[in-house]
Motif scaffolding. Structure first.
Motif, PDB file in Angstrom:
ATOM      1  N   GLY A  90      82.281  52.033 108.687  1.00 28.11           N
ATOM      2  CA  GLY A  90      81.918  53.563 108.507  1.00 28.11           C
ATOM      3  C   GLY A  90      80.508  53.726 106.944  1.00 28.11           C
ATOM      4  N   TYR A  91      80.560  54.901 106.863  1.00 25.22           N
ATOM      5  CA  TYR A  91      79.711  54.990 105.647  1.00 25.22           C
ATOM      6  C   TYR A  91      80.547  55.282 104.580  1.00 25.22           C
ATOM      7  CZ  TYR A  91      77.102  56.896 109.089  1.00 25.22           C
ATOM      8  OH  TYR A  91      76.047  56.966 110.564  1.00 25.22           O
ATOM      9  N   PHE A  92      79.625  54.884 103.271  1.00 29.95           N
ATOM     10  CA  PHE A  92      79.867  54.674 101.919  1.00 29.95           C
ATOM     11  C   PHE A  92      80.187  56.051 101.270  1.00 29.95           C
ATOM     12  CE2 PHE A  92      78.722  50.077 101.971  1.00 29.95           C
ATOM     13  CZ  PHE A  92      80.237  49.376 102.022  1.00 29.95           C
ATOM     14  N   ARG A  93      79.030  56.504 101.825  1.00 27.42           N
ATOM     15  CA  ARG A  93      78.650  57.788 100.740  1.00 27.42           C
ATOM     16  C   ARG A  93      79.083  58.687 101.959  1.00 27.42           C
ATOM     17  NH1 ARG A  93      74.889  56.727  96.283  1.00 27.42           N
ATOM     18  NH2 ARG A  93      75.140  54.112  96.134  1.00 27.42           N
ATOM     19  N   ALA A  94      79.029  58.898 102.876  1.00 26.23           N
ATOM     20  CA  ALA A  94      79.497  60.120 103.952  1.00 26.23           C
ATOM     21  C   ALA A  94      81.012  59.752 104.333  1.00 26.23           C
ATOM     22  CB  ALA A  94      78.620  60.224 105.531  1.00 26.23           C
ATOM     23  N   SER A  95      81.928  60.396 105.409  1.00 30.67           N
ATOM     24  CA  SER A  95      83.339  60.466 105.971  1.00 30.67           C
ATOM     25  C   SER A  95      82.714  59.210 107.062  1.00 30.67           C
ATOM     26  CB  SER A  95      83.233  62.068 106.899  1.00 30.67           C
ATOM     27  OG  SER A  95      84.145  61.417 107.315  1.00 30.67           O
ATOM     28  N   TRP A  96      83.882  58.545 106.886  1.00 34.60           N
ATOM     29  CA  TRP A  96      83.852  56.880 107.510  1.00 34.60           C
ATOM     30  C   TRP A  96      83.928  56.998 108.357  1.00 34.60           C
ATOM     31  CZ3 TRP A  96      83.858  51.656 105.356  1.00 34.60           C
ATOM     32  CH2 TRP A  96      84.433  50.962 105.864  1.00 34.60           C
ATOM     33  N   THR A  97      84.620  58.340 109.112  1.00 32.49           N
ATOM     34  CA  THR A  97      85.063  58.423 110.802  1.00 32.49           C
ATOM     35  C   THR A  97      84.427  59.515 111.430  1.00 32.49           C
ATOM     36  OG1 THR A  97      86.368  60.859 109.481  1.00 32.49           O
ATOM     37  CG2 THR A  97      87.186  58.922 109.842  1.00 32.49           C
ATOM     38  N   ARG A  99      80.753  57.481 111.334  1.00 35.00           N
ATOM     39  CA  ARG A  99      80.437  56.555 111.870  1.00 35.00           C
ATOM     40  C   ARG A  99      81.133  55.697 113.081  1.00 35.00           C
ATOM     41  NH1 ARG A  99      78.360  50.829 111.368  1.00 35.00           N
ATOM     42  NH2 ARG A  99      75.859  51.044 112.089  1.00 35.00           N
ATOM     43  N   SER A 100      82.265  56.618 112.656  1.00 29.09           N
ATOM     44  CA  SER A 100      83.664  55.166 113.124  1.00 29.09           C
ATOM     45  C   SER A 100      83.480  55.839 114.687  1.00 29.09           C
ATOM     46  CB  SER A 100      84.988  55.505 113.031  1.00 29.09           C
ATOM     47  OG  SER A 100      85.162  54.763 111.784  1.00 29.09           O
ATOM     48  N   HIS A 167      72.296  47.060 108.341  1.00 27.26           N
ATOM     49  CA  HIS A 167      73.730  48.581 107.968  1.00 27.26           C
ATOM     50  C   HIS A 167      72.590  49.402 106.994  1.00 27.26           C
ATOM     51  CE1 HIS A 167      77.675  50.872 108.078  1.00 27.26           C
ATOM     52  NE2 HIS A 167      77.511  50.296 106.488  1.00 27.26           N
ATOM     53  N   THR A 168      72.881  50.594 107.882  1.00 23.39           N
ATOM     54  CA  THR A 168      72.557  51.724 106.893  1.00 23.39           C
ATOM     55  C   THR A 168      73.405  52.536 106.972  1.00 23.39           C
ATOM     56  OG1 THR A 168      71.190  53.874 106.998  1.00 23.39           O
ATOM     57  CG2 THR A 168      71.983  53.337 109.305  1.00 23.39           C
ATOM     58  N   GLN A 169      73.203  53.550 105.690  1.00 23.20           N
ATOM     59  CA  GLN A 169      74.112  54.488 105.414  1.00 23.20           C
ATOM     60  C   GLN A 169      73.487  56.222 105.133  1.00 23.20           C
ATOM     61  OE1 GLN A 169      76.918  54.467 103.183  1.00 23.20           O
ATOM     62  NE2 GLN A 169      76.352  52.154 103.719  1.00 23.20           N
ATOM     63  N   ASP A 170      72.246  56.424 106.134  1.00 24.60           N
ATOM     64  CA  ASP A 170      72.158  57.273 106.882  1.00 24.60           C
ATOM     65  C   ASP A 170      72.646  58.132 107.730  1.00 24.60           C
ATOM     66  OD1 ASP A 170      70.208  59.297 107.579  1.00 24.60           O
ATOM     67  OD2 ASP A 170      68.106  57.958 106.851  1.00 24.60           O
ATOM     68  N   TYR A 171      73.378  58.633 108.027  1.00 23.11           N
ATOM     69  CA  TYR A 171      73.891  59.632 109.611  1.00 23.11           C
ATOM     70  C   TYR A 171      72.838  60.299 109.991  1.00 23.11           C
ATOM     71  CZ  TYR A 171      76.433  62.951 111.195  1.00 23.11           C
ATOM     72  OH  TYR A 171      77.548  64.112 112.832  1.00 23.11           O
ATOM     73  N   ARG A 173      70.208  60.339 110.508  1.00 23.78           N
ATOM     74  CA  ARG A 173      69.202  59.520 111.435  1.00 23.78           C
ATOM     75  C   ARG A 173      70.045  59.095 112.748  1.00 23.78           C
ATOM     76  NH1 ARG A 173      66.857  54.200 108.231  1.00 23.78           N
ATOM     77  NH2 ARG A 173      68.776  52.845 109.931  1.00 23.78           N
ATOM     78  N   GLU A 174      71.362  58.403 112.060  1.00 24.00           N
ATOM     79  CA  GLU A 174      72.107  57.488 113.617  1.00 24.00           C
ATOM     80  C   GLU A 174      72.259  58.026 114.527  1.00 24.00           C
ATOM     81  OE1 GLU A 174      73.283  53.151 111.770  1.00 24.00           O
ATOM     82  OE2 GLU A 174      74.640  54.683 111.153  1.00 24.00           O
ATOM     83  N   LYS A 175      72.914  59.276 113.567  1.00 24.29           N
ATOM     84  CA  LYS A 175      73.763  60.468 114.809  1.00 24.29           C
ATOM     85  C   LYS A 175      72.566  60.890 115.475  1.00 24.29           C
ATOM     86  CE  LYS A 175      72.284  64.177 113.195  1.00 24.29           C
ATOM     87  NZ  LYS A 175      71.134  65.441 113.927  1.00 24.29           N
ATOM     88  N   ASP A 176      71.004  60.049 115.350  1.00 19.96           N
ATOM     89  CA  ASP A 176      69.972  60.164 116.185  1.00 19.96           C
ATOM     90  C   ASP A 176      69.738  59.497 117.106  1.00 19.96           C
ATOM     91  OD1 ASP A 176      70.159  63.743 116.547  1.00 19.96           O
ATOM     92  OD2 ASP A 176      68.902  63.648 114.643  1.00 19.96           O
TER      93      ASP A 176
END
Length: 199
Positions: A90-97, A99-100, A167-171, A173-176
């Motif tokens: 998951g993410y370090f700087r946002a909710s782990w779930t 990204r899960s 591995h990015t921490q950018d939710y 961007r990744e959500k799209d």
């Protein structure tokens, strides 16, 4: 922190954070290696921990041990030369779930795509122009650098140039991006390896 007591003390200027190496304990606190004395009413010792990467599983491919530190990550979830493995990280700087959930949905889509293609093996491969490119650390120390991660970077997959090879921490961007990944793109290599049924 219960009731935010620590944060209230920091905001009020009643607490300081000192980073360094302790040379010795004194009757009233600690003396740092640089000679600075830090007064303390209480000292809490913490040893930290070492990463248990991939659950300390001894992976092997065709009988040869696999060192994950020799692989390159694809979007922090698949690794070059490692077939049929998707890692949920998951993410370090946002909710782990956050990204899960995305990785779980991606994995289901990938498995369905494999069924439709009639294949049972998939791995990611670097494009030819990146095969000899410089490798970076799993997480850029400028982005996230606690001691336990810094000590374990050699155990983690590496990165290559390009956003899909890290591995990015950018939710945001990744959500799209992740739901729109082209499963027939050049990063994916599929194969059929089932043995024929015998009676």
């Amino acid at each position: 922190m219960p009731d935010g007591d620590l944060f209230a003390g920091v905001r009020a200027g009643m607490a300081d954070v000192v980073t360094g190496t302790i040379a010795r304990f004194t009757p009233n606190g600690v003396e740092m290696q640089d000679g600075t004395h830090v007064p303390a009413d209480m000292i809490v010792l913490a040893t930290g921990f070492n990463l248990c990467v991939f659950g300390d599983i001894a992976f092997s491919i065709d009988g040869k041990p696999l060192d994950m530190g020799d692989t390159v990550t694809w979007r922090g979830m698949m690794f070059t030369g490692v077939p049929n493995l998707v890692w949920v990280f998951g993410y370090f700087r946002a909710s782990w779930t956050l990204r899960s959930d995305m990785i779980s949905e991606f994995t289901c889509r990938l498995l369905q795509h494999m069924d439709e293609k009639g294949v049972d093996r998939v791995e990611v491969v670097l494009p030819p122009d990146l095969v000899d490119s410089p490798r970076g650390l799993w997480v850029d120390p400028e982005d996230f650098n606690p001691g336990y991660l810094a000590r374990g970077q050699h155990l983690l997959p590496k990165t290559a140039p390009g956003p899909e090879w890290r591995h990015t921490q950018d939710y945001w961007r990744e959500k799209d991006e992740i739901p729109r990944v082209d499963l027939d793109g050049p990063a994916f290599r599929y194969a059929r390896c089932r043995l024929p049924m015998t009676t």
